[in-house]
Design a protein around this motif. Structure first.
Motif, PDB file in Angstrom:
ATOM      1  N   PRO A  41       0.823  -1.194   0.000  1.00 23.10           N
ATOM      2  CA  PRO A  41       0.000   0.000   0.000  1.00 23.10           C
ATOM      3  C   PRO A  41       0.869   1.261   0.000  1.00 23.10           C
ATOM      4  N   ALA A  42       0.521   2.174  -0.858  1.00 22.56           N
ATOM      5  CA  ALA A  42       1.222   3.457  -0.932  1.00 22.56           C
ATOM      6  C   ALA A  42       0.683   4.387   0.157  1.00 22.56           C
ATOM      7  N   LEU A  43       1.550   5.231   0.660  1.00 25.62           N
ATOM      8  CA  LEU A  43       1.177   6.196   1.692  1.00 25.62           C
ATOM      9  C   LEU A  43       1.487   7.584   1.140  1.00 25.62           C
ATOM     10  N   ILE A  44       0.467   8.375   0.942  1.00 24.39           N
ATOM     11  CA  ILE A  44       0.549   9.694   0.304  1.00 24.39           C
ATOM     12  C   ILE A  44       1.432   9.673  -0.955  1.00 24.39           C
ATOM     13  N   GLY A  45       1.251   8.644  -1.755  1.00 27.11           N
ATOM     14  CA  GLY A  45       1.965   8.520  -3.021  1.00 27.11           C
ATOM     15  C   GLY A  45       3.334   7.879  -2.921  1.00 27.11           C
ATOM     16  N   ILE A  46       3.784   7.544  -1.719  1.00 28.21           N
ATOM     17  CA  ILE A  46       5.102   6.922  -1.533  1.00 28.21           C
ATOM     18  C   ILE A  46       4.912   5.412  -1.495  1.00 28.21           C
ATOM     19  N   PRO A  47       5.630   4.674  -2.363  1.00 28.95           N
ATOM     20  CA  PRO A  47       5.492   3.216  -2.364  1.00 28.95           C
ATOM     21  C   PRO A  47       5.856   2.602  -1.010  1.00 28.95           C
ATOM     22  N   PHE A  48       5.228   1.477  -0.702  1.00 34.41           N
ATOM     23  CA  PHE A  48       5.432   0.771   0.573  1.00 34.41           C
ATOM     24  C   PHE A  48       6.909   0.514   0.844  1.00 34.41           C
ATOM     25  N   PHE A  49       7.646   0.111  -0.179  1.00 32.96           N
ATOM     26  CA  PHE A  49       9.068  -0.209  -0.033  1.00 32.96           C
ATOM     27  C   PHE A  49       9.826   0.924   0.664  1.00 32.96           C
ATOM     28  N   TYR A  50       9.538   2.148   0.299  1.00 35.73           N
ATOM     29  CA  TYR A  50      10.258   3.294   0.858  1.00 35.73           C
ATOM     30  C   TYR A  50       9.740   3.720   2.230  1.00 35.73           C
TER      31      TYR A  50
END
Length: 90
Positions: A41-50
């Protein structure tokens, strides 16, 4: 009588196990790459990985602080116990 200092064996206590777990958890979380190598799941457009890795920076800081405080408390308790037992034996 010997002038050699007494060598004390290391002691494993529940507090020390908790300290070890606090210090090992971030390594396990970061080395288990397959658990977070994904985009969603992305958080405010940031991929989960980061964001997962950045979250662990904060979590690692908190766990290290907890481990340090527990270690300080453990050392104070050991010194107090050591001083009490030395005073009673004299």
């Amino acid at each position: 009588m010997s002038d050699a200092p007494e060598v004390k064996q290391p002691v494993v206590t529940p507090v020390r196990v908790i300290i070890a777990l606090c210090l090992v958890a971030p390594f396990v979380a970061m080395l288990w790459v397959s658990s977070y190598a994904k985009v969603e799941p992305a958080l405010i457009g940031i991929p989960f990985f980061y964001w997962y890795q950045m979250l662990w920076v904060l979590v690692s800081t908190a766990l290290t602080m907890i481990a340090y405080k527990l270690w300080q408390r453990d050392q104070r308790a050991r010194k107090a116990t050591s001083a009490t037992s030395e005073g009673a034996g004299a």
